[in-house]
Write a protein that holds these residues in place. Structure first.
Motif, short mmCIF file in Angstrom:
data_model
loop_
_atom_site.label_atom_id
_atom_site.label_comp_id
_atom_site.label_asym_id
_atom_site.label_seq_id
_atom_site.Cartn_x
_atom_site.Cartn_y
_atom_site.Cartn_z
N UNK A 112 -1.89 43.16 -77.26
CA UNK A 112 -1.07 42.38 -78.19
C UNK A 112 -1.12 40.89 -77.88
N UNK A 113 -1.08 40.54 -76.61
CA UNK A 113 -0.90 39.15 -76.24
C UNK A 113 -2.19 38.44 -75.82
N UNK A 114 -3.23 39.20 -75.50
CA UNK A 114 -4.47 38.58 -75.03
C UNK A 114 -5.19 37.83 -76.15
N UNK A 115 -5.69 36.66 -75.85
CA UNK A 115 -6.55 35.91 -76.75
C UNK A 115 -7.82 35.54 -75.98
N UNK A 116 -8.97 35.90 -76.54
CA UNK A 116 -10.23 35.63 -75.87
C UNK A 116 -10.49 34.13 -75.79
N UNK A 120 -14.20 27.14 -74.49
CA UNK A 120 -13.15 26.53 -73.70
C UNK A 120 -11.76 26.56 -74.31
N UNK A 121 -11.59 27.35 -75.38
CA UNK A 121 -10.25 27.44 -75.98
C UNK A 121 -9.97 28.89 -76.38
N UNK A 122 -8.70 29.20 -76.48
CA UNK A 122 -8.31 30.55 -76.87
C UNK A 122 -8.51 30.75 -78.37
N UNK A 123 -9.01 31.91 -78.74
CA UNK A 123 -9.30 32.19 -80.15
C UNK A 123 -8.74 33.56 -80.51
N UNK A 124 -8.48 33.75 -81.80
CA UNK A 124 -8.00 35.03 -82.31
C UNK A 124 -9.19 35.91 -82.70
N UNK A 125 -8.90 37.17 -82.96
CA UNK A 125 -9.94 38.08 -83.44
C UNK A 125 -10.53 37.58 -84.76
N UNK A 126 -9.68 37.06 -85.64
CA UNK A 126 -10.17 36.53 -86.92
C UNK A 126 -11.16 35.39 -86.70
N UNK A 127 -10.89 34.54 -85.72
CA UNK A 127 -11.79 33.41 -85.46
C UNK A 127 -13.12 33.87 -84.88
N UNK A 128 -13.09 34.90 -84.05
CA UNK A 128 -14.33 35.47 -83.53
C UNK A 128 -15.16 36.06 -84.68
N UNK A 129 -14.49 36.77 -85.56
CA UNK A 129 -15.21 37.36 -86.70
C UNK A 129 -15.78 36.28 -87.61
N UNK A 147 -17.11 37.11 -76.09
CA UNK A 147 -15.67 36.86 -76.10
C UNK A 147 -14.91 38.06 -76.63
N UNK A 148 -15.48 38.75 -77.61
CA UNK A 148 -14.80 39.91 -78.19
C UNK A 148 -14.65 41.05 -77.18
N UNK A 149 -15.44 41.01 -76.12
CA UNK A 149 -15.43 42.08 -75.11
C UNK A 149 -14.67 41.67 -73.84
N UNK A 150 -14.14 40.46 -73.81
CA UNK A 150 -13.51 39.97 -72.58
C UNK A 150 -12.33 40.82 -72.12
N UNK A 151 -11.66 41.46 -73.05
CA UNK A 151 -10.49 42.25 -72.66
C UNK A 151 -10.89 43.55 -71.97
#
Length: 535
Positions: A112-116, A120-129, A147-151
């Motif tokens: 819920x709280x993790x952002x990849x 050099x900045x935190x991004x949301x799943x939508x931004x990765x897509x 980045x999508x796999x960092x978690x």
């Protein structure tokens, strides 16, 4: 025990179970929408209290004994069956239940709280897509995919420990492992499921290979490379569970100029399944700390149905919104006459079926014109392109679910196998035809949230796809007759059919009986094969 006494037992059990279930649903909603430590702790506490109630050995024994009685009427028997299926996996000590809940909630909190991190900045799943859908530079695509796999590495050790604990609890109850237990509690025969999926694998092997070859040629042209050089980051979804090249359809640009919320609201109203109240209760847009996925919940099985989304104005979120509102329609339109225990879908797959039936409409020319108000100049060319896209999407979903199902079965059979990470990639290569990364040994599978929050669930998506095609065939045969579906827009008779034949029984019948009553036959891959596998 007399029939009257049996009724009292059910009523008394529900009178205690219902407030605990409502409290748990509300706490889970707060946890997924807020993501604070306090909300997550409250969710864990509520789930533990619910499971402890269900763990009562004496109540479980009474339920089991009553099910053996011939004096129980069918409606009461079905309530007892559902109670038994909820009680069975909770016949554990308080210490074990608390441990299982805490472990699961801890990993859930991470999701819920993790952002990849990207650039050099935190991004949301939508931004990765967004990067994977638009970027042409391979190095940047690779970075977004990574980045999508960092978690994955962050949660994998804890998830493997949770799998082992789940297995221990299932074996203590007499099951082979947690995977087998969950299937039985979902009223699914493992051998029958394997046979259906093996048959679908065989039937889709060649059609998927041929369809993917065309997609790969298009991708290779887009990236200026050869099909053999394509790697996982060349596809637009981190798990390749959604088809690439959606932008070639032009729907993204068309939806950017439209209000997806209004479109969905008016569509459901037009088929006689108004859901405005559901939307008003829902949490629809992304923000920090909020679950980045989407789901529907029925808080009290009466009037409080909600959905969670992270909406954007594009065809992907249009489909997700239609999907989640399909779940919501199912949950909202149970008749008041149904007992509380039966005011739920007959099966997980039966609610997935209506959700998938609805999200396919995004690729229907008539629906786009009539529901979304789009002007499509070359209508027949668009129809052909959408049909090809939907066919590939359906084949891809089938193959992707096979990856998840086969991996999860092995995950519970042998969670500590040394080559578990590589086994994931072997399945991806065999079933999705995406080359494995020989030099990669990360737990990429663990980046999929379902292994934590919805264990042994994923097979229901493919069962839902099969049911959706079966349901669609029945609608065209029994409601539309010789009429064209035309996106089902304004067809209140379609909504009436769904309310009466699919929603109204709730869980009062076994899911196979629901399917047979609504469509004329029990589960059959035939309509799905006719619709998407055969040319």
């Amino acid at each position: 025990m007399t029939e009257q006494a049996t009724g009292r037992f059910v009523e008394e059990t529900v009178s205690e179970l219902k407030p605990l279930a409502v409290s748990t649903a509300l706490a889970d909603w707060d946890a997924s929408t807020q993501g604070t430590p306090e909300a997550l702790a409250s969710a864990a506490k509520s789930e533990t209290e619910l499971r402890l109630f269900l763990s009562s050995a004496s109540r479980h024994k009474t339920t089991a004994d009553l099910l053996k009685s011939n004096a129980v009427d069918p409606l009461t028997r079905r309530q007892l069956t559902l109670l038994y299926l909820e009680q069975r996996p909770n016949q554990l000590s308080e210490e074990v239940i608390d441990d299982l809940v805490q472990r699961s909630k801890e990993i859930q909190s991470e999701f819920f709280t993790f952002r990849a991190e990207l650039d050099g900045r935190q991004v949301t799943n939508n931004q990765i897509l967004d990067v994977l859908r638009t970027e042409l530079d391979e190095s940047r695509r690779r970075a977004a995919w990574d980045a999508s796999k960092q978690i994955g590495p962050r949660v994998a050790p804890r998830l493997l420990a949770l799998v082992e604990r789940r297995n221990e609890s299932a074996r203590s109850l007499g099951y082979r492992d947690y995977y087998r237990m969950q299937l039985e509690l979902q009223e699914i025969d493992e051998d029958e499921l394997s046979a259906v999926f093996d048959d679908l694998k065989r039937r889709t092997d060649l059609p998927f290979r041929e369809a993917k070859a065309y997609v790969d040629e298009c991708l290779a042209e887009r990236y200026g490379t050869s099909p053999d050089a394509l790697r996982p980051w060349h596809y637009e979804d981190p798990f390749f569970q959604e088809p690439p090249l959606a932008e070639k359809l032009g729907l993204g640009e068309l939806f950017r100029r439209r209000d997806v919320l209004d479109i969905a609201d008016r569509f459901y109203e037009g088929i006689g399944l108004p859901l405005t109240d559901v939307l008003q209760r829902s949490d629809l847009y992304e923000r920090d700390g909020k679950d980045q996925h989407a789901y529907c919940t029925n808080i009290n099985r009466e009037s409080d149905v909600r959905i969670l989304c992270n909406l954007k104005a594009d065809e992907r979120w249009m489909g997700i919104l239609l999907h989640e509102l399909g779940h919501a329609a199912f949950e909202k339109y149970f008749p008041d006459s149904l007992p509380w225990l039966l005011r739920q879908p007959a099966h997980i797959a039966s609610t997935e079926a209506i959700a998938m039936f609805m999200d396919r409409l995004v690729y229907d020319v008539d629906w786009l014109e009539k529901a979304a108000g789009m002007s499509l100049p070359d209508r027949e060319k668009m129809r052909s392109a959408l049909s090809r896209h939907l066919r590939f999407e359906s084949l891809l979903i089938a193959r992707w679910v096979l990856v998840m199902t086969m991996f999860e079965r092995e995950l519970y059979a042998n969670p500590w196998r040394d080559d578990l990470n590589m086994y994931w990639w072997e399945l991806v290569e065999e079933l999705q035809l995406v080359p494995r990364l020989e030099d990669r040994s990360e737990p990429d599978w663990a980046a999929k949230i379902h292994f934590t929050i919805a264990p042994v669930y994923y097979h229901n998506y493919l069962l839902g796809e099969l049911m959706a095609s079966q349901l669609g065939a029945a609608l065209r045969r029994e409601v539309l007759n010789s009429d064209e579906p035309r996106g089902y827009v304004g067809r209140r008779d379609v909504g009436a059919f769904l309310r009466e034949r699919w929603f109204a029984p709730g869980a009062s019948v076994h899911w196979q009986d629901l399917l047979e009553g609504a469509t004329g036959s029990r589960l059959s891959p035939g309509p799905f094969v006719d619709e998407f596998v055969s040319e």
